[in-house]
Write an enzyme that holds these catalytic residues in place. Structure first.
Site, PDB file in Angstrom:
ATOM      1  N   ASP A 218       2.514   5.365  -6.861  1.00 16.59           N
ATOM      2  CA  ASP A 218       3.803   5.232  -6.169  1.00 16.59           C
ATOM      3  C   ASP A 218       4.990   5.103  -7.112  1.00 16.59           C
ATOM      4  O   ASP A 218       6.137   5.168  -6.666  1.00 16.59           O
ATOM      5  CB  ASP A 218       3.751   4.003  -5.254  1.00 16.59           C
ATOM      6  CG  ASP A 218       2.785   4.226  -4.107  1.00 16.59           C
ATOM      7  OD1 ASP A 218       1.757   3.519  -4.053  1.00 16.59           O
ATOM      8  OD2 ASP A 218       3.043   5.127  -3.293  1.00 16.59           O
TER       9      ASP A 218
ATOM     10  N   HIS B 283      -2.825  -2.168  -9.685  1.00 20.44           N
ATOM     11  CA  HIS B 283      -3.761  -1.522  -8.768  1.00 20.44           C
ATOM     12  C   HIS B 283      -5.043  -2.336  -8.756  1.00 20.44           C
ATOM     13  O   HIS B 283      -5.457  -2.880  -9.778  1.00 20.44           O
ATOM     14  CB  HIS B 283      -4.069  -0.089  -9.248  1.00 20.44           C
ATOM     15  CG  HIS B 283      -4.654   0.775  -8.185  1.00 20.44           C
ATOM     16  ND1 HIS B 283      -5.991   0.742  -7.868  1.00 20.44           N
ATOM     17  CD2 HIS B 283      -4.092   1.667  -7.343  1.00 20.44           C
ATOM     18  CE1 HIS B 283      -6.230   1.602  -6.890  1.00 20.44           C
ATOM     19  NE2 HIS B 283      -5.100   2.182  -6.547  1.00 20.44           N
TER      20      HIS B 283
ATOM     21  N   HIS C 270       0.852  -1.203   0.000  1.00 18.63           N
ATOM     22  CA  HIS C 270       0.000   0.000   0.000  1.00 18.63           C
ATOM     23  C   HIS C 270       0.885   1.249   0.000  1.00 18.63           C
ATOM     24  O   HIS C 270       1.588   1.506  -0.946  1.00 18.63           O
ATOM     25  CB  HIS C 270      -0.942  -0.094   1.211  1.00 18.63           C
ATOM     26  CG  HIS C 270      -2.052   0.902   1.276  1.00 18.63           C
ATOM     27  ND1 HIS C 270      -2.421   1.733   0.252  1.00 18.63           N
ATOM     28  CD2 HIS C 270      -2.887   1.210   2.309  1.00 18.63           C
ATOM     29  CE1 HIS C 270      -3.435   2.488   0.632  1.00 18.63           C
ATOM     30  NE2 HIS C 270      -3.737   2.205   1.881  1.00 18.63           N
TER      31      HIS C 270
HETATM   32  C1  SDX Z   1      -1.611   2.157  -3.372  1.00 23.37           C
HETATM   33  O1  SDX Z   1      -6.311   0.878  -3.158  1.00 23.37           O
HETATM   34  C2  SDX Z   1      -5.808   2.034  -3.371  1.00 23.37           C
HETATM   35  O2  SDX Z   1      -6.486   2.938  -3.841  1.00 23.37           O
HETATM   36  C3  SDX Z   1      -4.359   2.179  -2.998  1.00 23.37           C
HETATM   37  C4  SDX Z   1      -3.714   3.492  -3.388  1.00 23.37           C
HETATM   38  C5  SDX Z   1      -4.291   4.650  -2.603  1.00 23.37           C
HETATM   39  O3  SDX Z   1      -4.172   5.779  -3.102  1.00 23.37           O
HETATM   40  O4  SDX Z   1      -4.744   4.432  -1.467  1.00 23.37           O
HETATM   41  O5  SDX Z   1      -3.898   3.707  -4.770  1.00 23.37           O
HETATM   42  C6  SDX Z   1      -2.233   3.468  -3.083  1.00 23.37           C
HETATM   43  O6  SDX Z   1      -1.552   1.326  -2.497  1.00 23.37           O
HETATM   44  C7  SDX Z   1      -1.119   1.892  -4.767  1.00 23.37           C
HETATM   45  C8  SDX Z   1      -0.585   0.439  -4.940  1.00 23.37           C
HETATM   46  C9  SDX Z   1       0.847   0.443  -4.400  1.00 23.37           C
HETATM   47  N1  SDX Z   1       1.378  -0.953  -4.347  1.00 23.37           N
HETATM   48  C10 SDX Z   1       2.308  -1.367  -5.206  1.00 23.37           C
HETATM   49  O7  SDX Z   1       2.718  -0.703  -6.154  1.00 23.37           O
HETATM   50  C11 SDX Z   1       2.858  -2.759  -4.899  1.00 23.37           C
HETATM   51  C12 SDX Z   1       2.962  -3.570  -6.202  1.00 23.37           C
HETATM   52  N2  SDX Z   1       1.594  -3.837  -6.676  1.00 23.37           N
HETATM   53  C13 SDX Z   1       0.956  -5.019  -6.204  1.00 23.37           C
HETATM   54  O8  SDX Z   1       1.444  -5.757  -5.192  1.00 23.37           O
HETATM   55  C14 SDX Z   1      -0.501  -5.177  -6.605  1.00 23.37           C
HETATM   56  O9  SDX Z   1      -0.642  -4.722  -7.888  1.00 23.37           O
HETATM   57  C15 SDX Z   1      -1.511  -4.505  -5.705  1.00 23.37           C
HETATM   58  C16 SDX Z   1      -1.329  -4.888  -4.271  1.00 23.37           C
HETATM   59  C17 SDX Z   1      -1.425  -3.023  -5.843  1.00 23.37           C
HETATM   60  C18 SDX Z   1      -2.902  -4.956  -6.167  1.00 23.37           C
HETATM   61  O10 SDX Z   1      -2.981  -6.298  -5.908  1.00 23.37           O
HETATM   62  P1  SDX Z   1      -4.261  -7.152  -6.373  1.00 23.37           P
HETATM   63  O11 SDX Z   1      -5.323  -6.285  -6.927  1.00 23.37           O
HETATM   64  O12 SDX Z   1      -4.611  -8.049  -5.238  1.00 23.37           O
HETATM   65  O13 SDX Z   1      -3.701  -7.948  -7.612  1.00 23.37           O
HETATM   66  P2  SDX Z   1      -3.144  -9.407  -7.518  1.00 23.37           P
HETATM   67  O14 SDX Z   1      -2.067  -9.438  -6.481  1.00 23.37           O
HETATM   68  O15 SDX Z   1      -4.272 -10.341  -7.398  1.00 23.37           O
HETATM   69  O16 SDX Z   1      -2.440  -9.564  -8.935  1.00 23.37           O
HETATM   70  C19 SDX Z   1      -3.188  -9.918 -10.084  1.00 23.37           C
HETATM   71  C20 SDX Z   1      -2.162 -10.482 -11.041  1.00 23.37           C
HETATM   72  C21 SDX Z   1      -1.294 -11.568 -10.407  1.00 23.37           C
HETATM   73  O17 SDX Z   1      -0.806 -12.381 -11.451  1.00 23.37           O
HETATM   74  P3  SDX Z   1      -1.462 -13.871 -11.652  1.00 23.37           P
HETATM   75  O18 SDX Z   1      -1.462 -14.531 -10.291  1.00 23.37           O
HETATM   76  O19 SDX Z   1      -2.860 -13.598 -12.169  1.00 23.37           O
HETATM   77  O20 SDX Z   1      -0.559 -14.566 -12.651  1.00 23.37           O
HETATM   78  O21 SDX Z   1      -1.235  -9.445 -11.399  1.00 23.37           O
HETATM   79  C22 SDX Z   1       0.066  -9.771 -10.921  1.00 23.37           C
HETATM   80  C23 SDX Z   1      -0.112 -10.830  -9.852  1.00 23.37           C
HETATM   81  O22 SDX Z   1       1.046 -11.640  -9.761  1.00 23.37           O
HETATM   82  N3  SDX Z   1       0.609  -8.536 -10.352  1.00 23.37           N
HETATM   83  C24 SDX Z   1       1.857  -8.130 -10.524  1.00 23.37           C
HETATM   84  C25 SDX Z   1       1.930  -6.890  -9.872  1.00 23.37           C
HETATM   85  N4  SDX Z   1       0.747  -6.594  -9.311  1.00 23.37           N
HETATM   86  C26 SDX Z   1      -0.068  -7.623  -9.617  1.00 23.37           C
HETATM   87  N5  SDX Z   1       2.892  -8.695 -11.167  1.00 23.37           N
HETATM   88  C27 SDX Z   1       4.047  -8.000 -11.152  1.00 23.37           C
HETATM   89  N6  SDX Z   1       4.207  -6.800 -10.545  1.00 23.37           N
HETATM   90  C28 SDX Z   1       3.170  -6.218  -9.908  1.00 23.37           C
HETATM   91  N7  SDX Z   1       3.333  -5.045  -9.297  1.00 23.37           N
END
Ligand code: SDX
Length: 423
Positions: A358, A302, A263
């Site tokens: 981010d 996201h 997050h």
């Molecule tokens: C913020 O919610 C908000 O509004 C948050 C925010 C706010 O203003 O409050 O916008 C701020 O938290 C932004 C997000 C910051 N986090 C990151 O950048 C960390 C990296 N991103 C992830 O860990 C992920 O994308 C999340 C946590 C942001 C979202 O996770 P989800 O929606 O639960 O997605 P998921 O983990 O189920 O992933 C879906 C697929 C998966 O692949 P498969 O299992 O289908 O093969 O996408 C892949 C994941 O492996 N994936 C990624 C990825 N994010 C998701 N693969 C590589 N790199 C990534 N960053």
């Protein structure tokens, strides 16, 4: 065609029609037909936990609006303090309302000396500033016991002013402590962002005047981070707030959720990732590791946005203004190359993974001289406005205490076995 759904319990043949309202269906209607059958949605990916009028996101089209105003217009023409008023009050302030608001915030920036001297200075020398911030916010609940009168709008408003005003003071104090510098008191002649920069960077000079371009860039970043509908930390605020805890305790819980690297900790993780990649020629091998599932592309992806996070686009523009003053962050080229490769690769396209808020923000913070441990703190400072607006909204809606159900998948009933009889 009725704007509704009909569900059938095939065990009994019974049907129920449920209207679709505001983009959702009422789960209470569902339980009329199917008592004891629960939606299983542990990360709330398809569940609306609130009906809110504060922020509107359209993840497909990359749209973000605060109280109906597009984020692009607010970033262009407003200030964080005005946006904090908009988010917490529902309307843009009149000139008189803004002047009163600005006066109130400016005159509540000080923190009790015991918070600084007794509490914050009690931490270990290398305490992470976010851990200090979470604790200091919770500690504020012991200095303002009247905050427990959560049903009194005037009491709520006073705590909202205190928290919005004191976040920069506490945040800067956490940094100053972590680098062994003396605490800097607020300067009431400065505006919100410039005052925070002065509390961060002032040394021996009688007054610290921040570069106006950097102060404006930080204010824009504060606008972009002020709220984001039912994200993880706002959900924490609502869950704790629904128990009728005081706003400081609820805000500490929200801040704790924001600390997580998935997050608000992501901006810190992005810089660590860029430093690990270190050279442009390492980008392709890093992307390959991501695609093998060995690591994640921090700052990408996201839960809601299935396209470019509109905030990331604005931050990318703001970065150029900052780099004009500070010099370009050498990690920018790696970030741009990562984005270019990822946005052309089906692994990311098929998963609708784009840069989020981010991905570029950390590059700006680093160029401005903030240590990376301060990045989630910089996220928390403005987000407190969104947390508090959601807290007020749930109280005004008289929301029930948050208490989800579960699917029990544990052991069937069994009898106790005395320890002497166990294998
Ligand atoms: C913020 O919610 C908000 O509004 C948050 C925010 C706010 O203003 O409050 O916008 C701020 O938290 C932004 C997000 C910051 N986090 C990151 O950048 C960390 C990296 N991103 C992830 O860990 C992920 O994308 C999340 C946590 C942001 C979202 O996770 P989800 O929606 O639960 O997605 P998921 O983990 O189920 O992933 C879906 C697929 C998966 O692949 P498969 O299992 O289908 O093969 O996408 C892949 C994941 O492996 N994936 C990624 C990825 N994010 C998701 N693969 C590589 N790199 C990534 N960053």
């Amino acid at each position: 065609m009725a704007n509704s759904i009909t569900i059938t319990d095939n065990r009994t043949g019974e049907c129920l029609e449920i209207p679709i309202a505001d983009g959702g269906i009422d789960a209470q209607q569902w339980t009329k037909l199917l008592p004891g059958i629960w939606f299983f949605d542990p990360a709330f990916g398809a569940t609306a936990a609130a009906a809110s009028a504060i922020t509107e996101l359209d993840g497909e089209r990359g749209i973000l609006r605060y109280r109906g105003y597009p984020i692009e217009q607010l970033a262009q023409s407003s200030s964080y303090l005005e946006v904090a008023y908009l988010i917490t009050h529902g309307e843009l302030p009149s000139p008189a309302q803004f002047e009163d608001w600005r006066y109130e915030i400016t005159h509540h920036t000080f923190i009790h000396e015991n918070v600084r001297k007794r509490f914050m200075e009690g931490f270990h020398h290398d305490a992470h500033p976010m851990g200090m911030l979470v604790s200091a916010i919770a500690a504020l609940s012991t200095f303002y016991p009247e905050a427990k009168n959560i049903h009194d709008p005037a009491v709520r408003q006073k705590q909202i002013i205190r928290l919005i005003a004191k976040m920069p003071t506490i945040a800067a104090g956490c940094h100053r402590f972590s680098v062994g510098m003396p605490f800097v008191y607020p300067d009431n002649s400065l505006d919100f962002a410039a005052n925070f920069l002065a509390m961060m960077w002032k040394t021996a000079e009688p007054r610290f005047d921040a570069n106006p371009v950097l102060a404006r860039a930080l204010d824009v970043l504060f606008i972009l981070h002020a709220d984001h509908e039912q994200n993880c930390s706002t959900t924490a605020m609502r869950v704790v707030g629904s128990a009728h805890a005081d706003p400081y305790t609820a805000t500490a819980a929200a801040c704790a959720a924001l600390y997580g690297p998935r997050h608000g900790g992501a901006n810190e993780a992005v810089i660590r990732m860029l430093n690990e990649i270190a050279e442009l020629e390492n980008v392709d091998s890093y992307i390959a590791a991501v695609k093998r599932g060995e690591t994640r592309l921090q700052g990408f992806g996201h839960r809601v946005y299935r396209s470019y996070d509109p905030r990331a686009a604005i931050i990318k523009e703001t970065a150029h203004d900052v780099f004009e003053i500070t010099g370009k962050n050498p990690l920018l080229d790696i970030a741009l190359k990562l984005e270019e490769v990822a946005l052309g690769d089906d692994y990311f396209i098929s998963r609708e993974l784009y840069p989020n808020v981010d991905f570029y923000s950390g590059l700006i913070y680093q160029a401005m001289g903030f240590p990376i441990e301060m990045f989630p703190v910089l996220f928390a400072i403005p987000r407190v406005a969104g947390w508090l607006a959601n807290w007020v909204e749930l109280l005004e809606q008289d929301a029930r205490i948050a208490r989800p159900r579960q699917l029990y998948v544990g052991n069937p009933p069994r009898d106790y076995v005395p320890i002497g009889e166990r294998q």
